[in-house]
Scaffold this motif. Structure first.
Motif, short mmCIF file in Angstrom:
data_model
loop_
_atom_site.label_atom_id
_atom_site.label_comp_id
_atom_site.label_asym_id
_atom_site.label_seq_id
_atom_site.Cartn_x
_atom_site.Cartn_y
_atom_site.Cartn_z
N HIS A 145 -2.36 7.26 -13.12
CA HIS A 145 -2.96 6.11 -12.46
C HIS A 145 -3.62 5.19 -13.48
O HIS A 145 -3.48 3.96 -13.44
CB HIS A 145 -4.00 6.60 -11.43
CG HIS A 145 -4.66 5.50 -10.67
ND1 HIS A 145 -5.89 5.65 -10.06
CD2 HIS A 145 -4.29 4.21 -10.42
CE1 HIS A 145 -6.22 4.52 -9.49
NE2 HIS A 145 -5.28 3.63 -9.69
N TYR A 174 -10.26 -1.89 -3.04
CA TYR A 174 -9.00 -2.58 -2.74
C TYR A 174 -8.57 -2.34 -1.30
O TYR A 174 -8.19 -3.28 -0.58
CB TYR A 174 -7.92 -2.10 -3.70
CG TYR A 174 -6.52 -2.54 -3.33
CD1 TYR A 174 -6.09 -3.84 -3.57
CD2 TYR A 174 -5.63 -1.65 -2.73
CE1 TYR A 174 -4.81 -4.25 -3.23
CE2 TYR A 174 -4.35 -2.05 -2.38
CZ TYR A 174 -3.94 -3.35 -2.63
OH TYR A 174 -2.68 -3.74 -2.28
N SER A 223 0.05 6.91 -6.96
CA SER A 223 -1.32 6.47 -7.20
C SER A 223 -2.09 6.41 -5.89
O SER A 223 -1.51 6.27 -4.82
CB SER A 223 -1.34 5.09 -7.88
OG SER A 223 -0.83 4.11 -7.00
N LYS A 224 -3.41 6.55 -6.00
CA LYS A 224 -4.29 6.37 -4.85
C LYS A 224 -5.10 5.11 -5.08
O LYS A 224 -6.00 5.10 -5.93
CB LYS A 224 -5.22 7.56 -4.65
CG LYS A 224 -6.10 7.41 -3.41
CD LYS A 224 -6.94 8.64 -3.14
CE LYS A 224 -7.78 8.43 -1.88
NZ LYS A 224 -8.60 9.63 -1.55
N PRO A 225 -4.79 4.03 -4.38
CA PRO A 225 -5.49 2.77 -4.62
C PRO A 225 -7.00 2.90 -4.49
O PRO A 225 -7.51 3.72 -3.71
CB PRO A 225 -4.91 1.85 -3.52
CG PRO A 225 -3.56 2.42 -3.24
CD PRO A 225 -3.73 3.90 -3.38
N ASP A 226 -7.71 2.08 -5.24
CA ASP A 226 -9.17 2.11 -5.22
C ASP A 226 -9.72 1.80 -3.83
O ASP A 226 -9.14 1.01 -3.08
CB ASP A 226 -9.74 1.10 -6.22
CG ASP A 226 -9.45 1.49 -7.66
OD1 ASP A 226 -9.19 0.58 -8.45
OD2 ASP A 226 -9.47 2.69 -7.96
N TYR A 270 -12.17 -6.01 -5.96
CA TYR A 270 -11.46 -4.82 -6.45
C TYR A 270 -10.79 -5.11 -7.80
O TYR A 270 -10.73 -4.24 -8.67
CB TYR A 270 -10.44 -4.33 -5.44
CG TYR A 270 -9.29 -5.27 -5.18
CD1 TYR A 270 -8.16 -5.27 -5.99
CD2 TYR A 270 -9.32 -6.16 -4.11
CE1 TYR A 270 -7.12 -6.15 -5.76
CE2 TYR A 270 -8.28 -7.03 -3.88
CZ TYR A 270 -7.18 -7.03 -4.70
OH TYR A 270 -6.15 -7.90 -4.47
N LEU A 314 0.84 -1.20 0.00
CA LEU A 314 0.00 0.00 0.00
C LEU A 314 0.87 1.25 0.00
O LEU A 314 0.62 2.19 -0.76
CB LEU A 314 -0.93 -0.01 1.22
CG LEU A 314 -1.90 1.17 1.34
CD1 LEU A 314 -2.80 1.26 0.12
CD2 LEU A 314 -2.74 1.01 2.61
N ASP A 347 2.51 1.74 -3.47
CA ASP A 347 1.58 2.30 -4.46
C ASP A 347 1.42 3.80 -4.27
O ASP A 347 1.47 4.58 -5.23
CB ASP A 347 0.21 1.62 -4.33
CG ASP A 347 0.17 0.25 -4.97
OD1 ASP A 347 1.11 -0.09 -5.72
OD2 ASP A 347 -0.79 -0.50 -4.71
#
Length: 292
Positions: free
Chosen positions: A270, A157, A151-154, A234, A143, A146
């Protein structure tokens, strides 16, 4: 001060705290999940803190000369901190700590108790200090990586990650994890979830909302969804977004940046990263291949 926990209230005393870079912080679900990564260095510190959120802390690098932690007035750890040290403090538990010669790089994951209340309460959840777990370490490290790459993970997720981490916390205490619900999602329920995803590809899709459609807890839903589709929820959302992107890329009039925004990606970068991971090429290269 760099040590000050982000959520909750208490008292803090620090001596000879070294300057450090600003923390890297992200949040999801209107602050129900907060991830905080930072470096902290000082000669000595003492704190007493209580938070309405569960707290998972992982030390990536560094050490302390001595760490003493008490919870609800009971000493639970007296030793040193070092790489791989993992702690979990349930919501509502008063935590007191003293630290000497601390120089640590760590990640903290705050999980709102109301959002994760089905996972347990302060009375049933364990208190873990300076333990170790390869799964949670891998999750929090991935995490951070990423986020560090821009990026900003979904949301779905991160919700799944948090649910897995809480599941592992129970296993670390030696308690039996929640009983698994065997079998795949029924066809009607699966179709309802899939339609929900298709209608909302351009916005935020929460794992908790998908689980609510199936009237299940997050962890049980994720397992049964994987059994039905062969992928985590996700991952399914990302795949559907990429499939829709392929359709849009076939129209040369659609700019790549606008496609990214239309499909719920935080940025064109992203989108490019996700597309390349799924298809082995960038969106631009995919479009060029279509029109070559």
């Amino acid at each position: 001060m760099a040590l000050t926990p982000m959520i909750g209230e208490g008292q803090l005393r620090v001596t000879h705290e070294a300057p450090s870079e600003p923390p890297d912080t992200r949040s999801w679900l209107d602050g129900a999940i907060v991830f905080d990564h930072r470096r902290w260095s000082c000669r000595e510190a003492e704190l007493t803190w209580t938070a309405p959120s569960h707290l998972i802390v992982l030390t990536h690098t560094g050490k302390t000369a001595r760490t003493r932690v008490s919870c609800s007035g009971e000493l639970v750890y007296d030793g040193r901190d070092g790489p791989g040290a993992l702690s979990f403090i349930p919501a509502g538990v008063e935590r007191s700590g003293s630290y000497r010669e601390a120089d640590l790089v760590y990640s903290a994951l705050w999980l709102d108790h109301a959002q994760f209340k089905r996972e347990g309460s302060a009375e049933t959840l364990p208190i873990l200090v300076n333990r170790a777990d390869a799964v949670i370490t891998t999750l929090l490290t991935a995490l951070h990586d990423d986020i560090a790459h821009g990026s900003k993970p979904d949301t779905a997720y991160v919700e799944h990650l948090a649910a897995v981490a809480m599941h592992r916390v129970m296993a670390l205490d030696g308690a039996k994890p929640p009983p698994a619900t065997h079998g795949a999602l029924g066809k009607v329920t699966l179709r309802r979830v899939q339609e929900y995803v298709e209608e909302r590809l351009g916005g935020e899709i929460r794992l908790s909302d998908l689980a609510a459609l199936a009237d299940m807890e997050i962890d049980s839903f994720a397992r049964r969804f994987r059994a039905a589709t062969g992928m985590a929820p996700y991952a399914f959302v990302i795949e559907r977004r990429i499939c829709r992107a392929e359709q849009l890329l076939a129209n040369a009039d659609h700019e790549i940046a606008l496609i990214a925004a239309r499909l719920g990606f935080s940025s064109q970068s992203h989108f490019t990263t996700a597309f390349k991971r799924q298809r082995g090429m960038t969106p631009r290269a995919y479009r060029q291949q279509l029109f070559s």
